[in-house]
Design an enzyme around this catalytic site. Structure first.
Site, PDB file in Angstrom:
ATOM      1  CB  SER A 668      -0.868   0.004   1.036  1.00 44.79           C
ATOM      2  OG  SER A 668      -1.883   0.925   1.187  1.00 44.79           O
ATOM      3  CG  ASP A 741      -6.719  -2.472  -3.870  1.00 43.96           C
ATOM      4  OD1 ASP A 741      -7.434  -2.080  -3.011  1.00 43.96           O
ATOM      5  OD2 ASP A 741      -5.375  -2.296  -3.886  1.00 43.96           O
ATOM      6  CG  HIS A 775      -5.454  -2.641  -0.048  1.00 41.58           C
ATOM      7  ND1 HIS A 775      -4.898  -1.814  -0.989  1.00 41.58           N
ATOM      8  CD2 HIS A 775      -4.828  -2.034   1.179  1.00 41.58           C
ATOM      9  CE1 HIS A 775      -3.903  -1.090  -0.479  1.00 41.58           C
ATOM     10  NE2 HIS A 775      -3.836  -1.352   0.610  1.00 41.58           N
TER      11      HIS A 775
END
Length: 810
Positions: A668, A741, A775
């Protein structure tokens, strides 16, 4: 959104060809065996503190389960088959037993083989537990007696919005949100468009951050109405008899008053938004009687699409309503005094309002908060504690209020909430007779029990203390001692003489123990084993070092089992990090030794690479500091480079890290960091970037800790975007991204476009797109694939030693 069935494909390209391999790889054997091990159970203590529910957790789901059809609607991902959260957002439980805390006697609950359940919750009297069981065509409510008997009560639970079950305060019944009866077949989208999708803005400022899974057209709206509409019902806990409550609707949330006489509901209304998730939709917040008769509307709020982009921006009018836990039926909410704009120069930004049954009088003001309201810890008429926070300065206030005398506010403390050393802990809570959370008072009611991390430079040693309600200094009652990290779970008596703790050390797996505060031996309650004994020989140590500008930094260095630096020499080393923003350099430089924590990797953890011969500097401090009102991100690249240089130098000086075999990685915002370090330094031979965002023009209304918009800080957005400098990334970089995601700002297109930019500029790059993954990757196959890819990448580009230069003439 449309019913989604994504293709089971793996994109793995190291050339101009679109795909060079198919199928999932298995992680190296040492890693795969750990992934196959059952996870450690979860626990839940009964309200009377006598019984511990031990909840078996399912291991990683299969890609087949993860790939079932899902709907992505208004910020939610649901399984249309069950009308509950999609597999990707659910942690299923698969076993349940009850253990007597004092005697250790354990009763296993007999449920049919293959039963999966979630949302386990104790009744207020602690005699039973409710669970929500997954069935082939829906969700069902079951009740489990402490004797071990389990029985179904009701079917058709609607958990699309989340929590769908709440006990009545007397434990006689439950309030449940069910699907609407006789709703018919789900709507189907026409393959022929009925017209264009038109959105319009007529000069009204309505900036919004980027969000995933929003509604996109009229078909989505119909699906949203169909699956999320619910009917509240009362279900008798003994007989299962079901009684409808009020009218069906888009009931986002509901809660029962402590006296069981009223319901607080939030119902969504039209018009919906195609840019925002449901939390911003028009909403009616109201109180009804327990049988659904209207009593009081607190607010009927329109679409909240005009909020400032600042992190502390809030809607106008009443928000965050809740019941006062220690009163029969008193409603409490917050309201902005600054119009919802935190930039407004006002002495107080929020007020907290209170309204008691029968809700016919005007609400009274309980308190005003200097910053944005956070939460209330309820106690009694004479003492409750309110917290607030201001993001820009990282400031927190804690205030004492007397709910019986509204307006009598005392400041207890002001602190930087990122300050680990100065953390005073938080009040310990208990469930009262109504099942609501209230603070634990000392027997004389002059103080409240508090517990905290006890973070200091030598390490973290949790503590138990008493906090006098008059604001005087705390008294420490007990502090964990080396070599243990031992957090206080609950008090086992009202005087705080016996406590239940969760104890672990660098070599001992976490388990629950009973101990007396004033000494004596600890009695172990659980006996959970080491889930990965093959990693028992791994060594971890906290290292400290200094940035070029004098800021002290630290990280946790892990080395493989059996490694000796003097004997074995430097190792290929991975720095795995995640930058954080601070307003105070002293706070940014705090070091808390992790040497008394039990560390075992799960899921896609980079720590698995310890089994493959790599040293890992985990979470090395990467502070980005904006002191004295400066914007931290305006010097992001410079500070990030200095952070990384200091970390590399530290592990090399120790003789553990090989300067020529350094890798950097992150997930991330850590992936964003990784690409930037490869673009702006020559410290690393390769990088691993998972689920990152690389082009900040795609998140123009703020990202991470950046509150300014692209148009307010264009140079910062441009310089911080590694996409801008893709032509400077010469080291091999592995991009991995979940193709589904669900994180705001990290749309898969970020990696799509970054891969294209890198490939177009001649970089060595591999891009792995994981089908159906969010994610954070969930499926067992995806987890194995991710760890195989990471190992393969580092083995190719980092582990081999550079060939020695050949002397002239040889």
């Amino acid at each position: 959104m449309r019913l989604a069935l994504l293709p089971l494909t793996l994109l793995m390209s190291t050339s101009a060809l679109a795909q060079t391999d198919t199928g999932y790889h298995r992680a190296p054997d040492a890693i795969a065996k750990i992934l196959d091990a059952a996870p450690t159970p979860a626990v839940s203590l009964s309200p009377d503190r006598r019984t511990m529910a031990i909840l078996g957790r399912e291991n990683l789901p299969t890609i087949a389960n993860l790939s079932r059809p899902i709907l992505r609607l208004a910020g939610y991902r649901i399984d249309p088959r069950t009308n509950g959260p999609a597999e990707v957002r659910n942690q299923w439980l698969n076993a349940l037993s009850f253990k007597d805390v004092d005697t250790g006697r354990e009763v296993k609950v007999a449920v049919p083989a293959g039963t999966r359940f979630t949302s386990a919750g104790w009744s207020p009297d602690g005699s039973k537990m409710a669970i929500v069981v997954g069935e082939d065509d829906g969700l069902a409510l079951w009740v489990v007696d402490r004797s071990g008997m389990a029985r179904p009560l009701a079917r058709g639970v609607n958990a699309a919005f989340g929590g769908a079950v709440e006990w009545m305060p007397d434990s006689s019944a439950l309030i449940v949100r069910q699907t609407v009866a006789n709703r018919g077949a789900p709507p189907t989208a026409s393959t022929t468009p009925t017209g264009p999708v038109i959105q319009e803005s007529l000069g009204r400022r309505a900036a919004t951050r980027t969000y995933q899974d929003v509604l996109t057209n009229a078909d989505d709206e119909k699906l949203f109405d169909y699956y999320f509409a619910g009917q509240l019902v009362r279900v008798d806990a003994a007989t299962g008899v079901t009684t409808p409550i009020g009218q069906p609707g888009m009931i986002r949330s509901f809660s029962v008053s402590p006296d069981g006489r009223y319901l607080l509901t939030q119902r969504l209304k039209r018009p919906y938004s195609y840019l925002l998730p449901s939390g911003f939709f028009p909403v009616e917040i109201a109180v009804t009687t327990i049988d659904g008769q209207p009593v009081k509307t607190i607010v009927d709020r329109p679409l909240a699409d005009d909020l400032p982009v600042d992190f502390d921006a809030v809607v106008k009018g009443p928000r965050e309503p809740e019941w006062r836990s220690d009163a029969p039926s008193t409603l409490v909410w917050a309201e902005a005094l600054d119009g919802g704009d935190p930039k407004a120069k006002v002495p107080h930004h929020d007020k907290v309002m209170m309204l008691a049954a029968p809700f016919s009088a005007a609400p009274v003001e309980l308190a005003r908060t200097p910053a944005r309201f956070g939460e209330i810890y309820w106690g009694n008429d004479g003492f409750a504690m309110i917290t607030d926070r201001e993001w820009k300065t990282r400031t927190e206030h804690r205030m004492a209020v007397a709910p019986g005398q509204p307006g009598t506010t005392r400041l207890l403390l002001t602190r930087n909430y990122q300050d680990q050393y100065g953390d005073p802990g938080m009040p310990m809570l208990k469930r009262n007779a109504a099942g609501k959370s209230v603070m634990r008072f000392t027997p004389d009611n002059k103080a409240v029990f508090v517990s905290g991390e006890g973070a200091t430079k030598p390490g973290a040693f949790p503590f138990l203390a008493t906090m006098p309600v008059d604001g005087s200094a705390q008294t420490r009652l007990w502090t964990a001692k080396p070599p243990y990290y031992e957090g206080v779970v609950t008090l086992l008596d009202d005087a705080g003489k016996r406590i239940l703790t969760r104890r672990e050390s660098a070599v001992l797996a976490p388990n629950y123990v009973i101990r007396t505060v004033k000494g004596g031996s600890a009695k172990q309650v659980t006996n959970f084993a080491d889930p990965a004994p093959s990693l028992a020989g791994v060594k971890q140590q906290t290292i400290t070092y200094t940035r070029a500008d004098g800021v002290p930094l630290s990280g946790t260095l892990y080395t493989p089992a059996g490694y000796d630096a003097k004997r074995d020499g430097p190792l290929p080393t991975l720095l795995w990090a995640y930058p954080s923003e601070f307003t105070d350099a002293a706070v940014a430089g705090q070091t808390v030794d992790q040497g008394n924590r039990f560390t075992r990797p799960r899921g896609i953890s980079h720590l698995f690479l310890l089994t493959q011969g790599y040293a890992i500097l985990d979470d090395p401090a990467m502070p980005i500091i904006g002191a004295n009102g400066a914007e931290a991100n305006d010097t992001y690249i410079k500070q990030l480079r200095e952070d990384a240089e200091a970390a590399v130098e530290a592990v090399v000086k120790m003789g553990v890290g090989d300067r020529d075999r350094m890798a950097v990685g992150g997930h991330s915002y850590g992936a964003f960091m990784t690409a930037n370090l490869l673009a702006h330094t020559d410290l690393f031979r390769a990088g691993i970037a998972r689920s990152g965002a690389y082009n900040r023009t795609l998140t123009p209304f703020g990202f991470q800790a950046e509150q300014r918009t692209y148009w307010q800080a264009t140079p910062t957005y441009t310089e911080m975007s590694p996409f801008t400098y893709a032509n400077k990334i010469k080291e091999p970089i592995l991009l991995i991204h979940g193709a589904a995601d669900d994180n705001s700002g990290t749309f898969p297109i970020q990696s799509d476009r970054m891969y294209a930019a890198l490939k177009g500029n001649g970089a060595t790059v591999r891009y792995v797109s994981l089908p159906n993954e969010p994610h954070g990757y969930r499926a067992l196959e995806s987890t194995n694939e991710t760890l195989w890819q990471m190992t393969d990448w580092l083995d190719r580009y980092v582990k081999p030693k550079k060939a020695a230069p050949v002397a002239a003439g040889q």
